[in-house]
Design a protein around this motif. Structure first.
Motif, short mmCIF file in Angstrom:
data_model
loop_
_atom_site.label_atom_id
_atom_site.label_comp_id
_atom_site.label_asym_id
_atom_site.label_seq_id
_atom_site.Cartn_x
_atom_site.Cartn_y
_atom_site.Cartn_z
N SER A 15 3.56 5.90 -5.48
CA SER A 15 3.55 6.00 -6.94
C SER A 15 2.44 6.91 -7.43
O SER A 15 2.64 7.74 -8.33
CB SER A 15 3.39 4.61 -7.55
OG SER A 15 4.45 3.76 -7.15
N VAL A 16 1.26 6.79 -6.84
CA VAL A 16 0.13 7.65 -7.25
C VAL A 16 0.44 9.11 -6.93
O VAL A 16 0.17 10.01 -7.74
CB VAL A 16 -1.15 7.19 -6.54
CG1 VAL A 16 -2.28 8.19 -6.78
CG2 VAL A 16 -1.57 5.81 -7.04
N ILE A 17 1.02 9.37 -5.76
CA ILE A 17 1.34 10.75 -5.39
C ILE A 17 2.38 11.34 -6.33
O ILE A 17 2.27 12.49 -6.77
CB ILE A 17 1.82 10.80 -3.92
CG1 ILE A 17 0.66 10.45 -2.98
CG2 ILE A 17 2.38 12.17 -3.58
CD1 ILE A 17 1.07 10.39 -1.52
N VAL A 18 3.40 10.56 -6.67
CA VAL A 18 4.44 11.05 -7.59
C VAL A 18 3.85 11.35 -8.96
O VAL A 18 4.16 12.37 -9.59
CB VAL A 18 5.59 10.03 -7.67
CG1 VAL A 18 6.55 10.39 -8.79
CG2 VAL A 18 6.33 9.97 -6.36
N CYS A 19 2.98 10.45 -9.46
CA CYS A 19 2.35 10.68 -10.76
C CYS A 19 1.48 11.94 -10.75
O CYS A 19 1.52 12.74 -11.69
CB CYS A 19 1.53 9.45 -11.16
SG CYS A 19 2.52 7.98 -11.53
N LEU A 20 0.71 12.11 -9.69
CA LEU A 20 -0.12 13.31 -9.59
C LEU A 20 0.73 14.57 -9.50
O LEU A 20 0.40 15.60 -10.11
CB LEU A 20 -1.04 13.20 -8.38
CG LEU A 20 -2.14 12.14 -8.45
CD1 LEU A 20 -2.94 12.10 -7.15
CD2 LEU A 20 -3.09 12.41 -9.62
N LYS A 67 0.83 -1.21 0.00
CA LYS A 67 0.00 0.00 0.00
C LYS A 67 0.86 1.26 0.00
O LYS A 67 0.53 2.25 -0.66
CB LYS A 67 -0.92 0.00 1.22
CG LYS A 67 -1.96 -1.12 1.21
CD LYS A 67 -2.86 -1.02 2.43
CE LYS A 67 -3.92 -2.12 2.42
NZ LYS A 67 -4.80 -2.05 3.62
N LEU A 68 1.99 1.19 0.71
CA LEU A 68 2.88 2.35 0.74
C LEU A 68 3.46 2.64 -0.63
O LEU A 68 3.49 3.79 -1.08
CB LEU A 68 4.01 2.10 1.74
CG LEU A 68 5.07 3.20 1.86
CD1 LEU A 68 4.44 4.51 2.32
CD2 LEU A 68 6.18 2.77 2.80
N TYR A 69 3.90 1.58 -1.33
CA TYR A 69 4.47 1.77 -2.66
C TYR A 69 3.42 2.29 -3.65
O TYR A 69 3.70 3.18 -4.46
CB TYR A 69 5.06 0.46 -3.18
CG TYR A 69 6.25 -0.03 -2.38
CD1 TYR A 69 7.10 0.88 -1.74
CD2 TYR A 69 6.54 -1.39 -2.25
CE1 TYR A 69 8.19 0.45 -1.01
CE2 TYR A 69 7.63 -1.82 -1.51
CZ TYR A 69 8.45 -0.90 -0.89
OH TYR A 69 9.52 -1.33 -0.18
N VAL A 70 2.23 1.72 -3.60
CA VAL A 70 1.17 2.17 -4.51
C VAL A 70 0.79 3.62 -4.24
O VAL A 70 0.64 4.44 -5.15
CB VAL A 70 -0.06 1.24 -4.38
CG1 VAL A 70 -1.23 1.80 -5.18
CG2 VAL A 70 0.28 -0.17 -4.86
N THR A 71 0.66 3.96 -2.96
CA THR A 71 0.30 5.34 -2.61
C THR A 71 1.39 6.32 -3.04
O THR A 71 1.11 7.39 -3.59
CB THR A 71 0.07 5.45 -1.09
OG1 THR A 71 -0.94 4.51 -0.71
CG2 THR A 71 -0.37 6.85 -0.72
#
Length: 270
Positions: free
Chosen positions: A97-102, A91-95
């Protein structure tokens, strides 16, 4: 008296040898049985004792072995509760990654979003006047000044500048400049351009006014129109300005304004 019996020597020898053979046979059989046990363990066939709560392994089909050449194709059966099937910090990695993309998307939109390009007409910088007395014709070379401000975070190109001069709703001069200059991000440039104008024919009466010696200032009102075409990322944008200006047609006039770039325009053919 008792009688003593003696066995023949060959009989006693045979009995001794037979007893030795029996002993050796027992030892050999024991060692053979032990070796047989050790050797047969590795070759003992796989037998799966399935009960009510178990099923036959689908990979090895109950034989305990897999076909040669399929070692990299068959999947081992791992318990669902095995921790190896549960990667840590997913969950930490997915979160992250989403924050970096945004964040990258937001920065891209912020820096690449098109902003306005401001064009400010400063006014007339200088006027060069010449006359043709026989035909009552007045030639004016009117130099104007523009301030162009780029509010974007990327460079823009000033593709062309189109200008014209009107006197009493009559166009007396036109000019067009191509491939002007580039303006850097968040930068401003001042551009001077010249518009040649001719007053003649039905407006020849203005010649008398402009050459009247009793008047010191011979101002006429003209309307200056200018259109600036800019381009960036294959997109073109036009900004127009127009303003009424006083122009002294009685002689050469220079107005005190700063100049950073001078663009000369030839007089169009008559």
């Amino acid at each position: 008296m008792g009688k003593s019996f003696s066995l023949p020597s060959h009989v006693s020898r045979e009995d001794g040898s037979s007893s030795d053979n029996m002993k050796n046979g027992l030892v050999h059989s024991e060692s053979h049985s032990e070796d047989g046990r050790g050797g047969d363990v590795s070759q003992f066939p796989y037998v799966e004792f399935t009960g009510r709560d178990s099923v036959t392994c689908p990979t090895c089909q109950g034989t305990g072995r897999i076909p040669r050449g399929q070692e990299n194709q068959l999947v081992a059966l791992i318990p669902y509760s095995d921790q190896r099937l549960r990667p840590r910090r997913t969950k930490l990695y997915v979160t992250a990654s989403v924050i970096v993309c945004l964040l990258l998307s937001g920065l891209g939109v912020f820096f690449l979003f098109p902003r306005s390009i401001d064009v400010e007409y400063i006014g007339v910088k200088s006027v060069y006047v010449s006359y043709e007395a026989q035909r009552h014709v007045i030639y004016l070379n009117i130099t104007n000044t523009l301030n162009i401000t780029n509010n974007n975070y990327y460079a823009v190109e000033v593709a062309n500048i189109t200008a014209q001069v009107q006197l009493s709703k009559t166009v007396i001069g036109k000019a067009r400049l191509n491939n002007i200059t580039h303006i850097g991000p968040l930068d401003m440039k001042q551009i001077d351009y010249m518009v040649p104008a001719v007053i003649q024919d039905e407006m020849s009466y203005i010649f008398e006014f402009c050459t009247l010696p009793s008047i010191k200032v011979h101002n006429i009102v003209v309307m200056m129109q200018v259109t600036v075409t800019t381009s960036y990322f294959g997109h073109s944008e036009q900004i127009s300005q127009e303003r009424y200006q006083y122009v002294d047609c009685g002689g050469n006039t220079t107005y005190h304004q700063g100049q950073t770039e001078y663009l000369n325009v030839l007089q169009p053919p008559q």
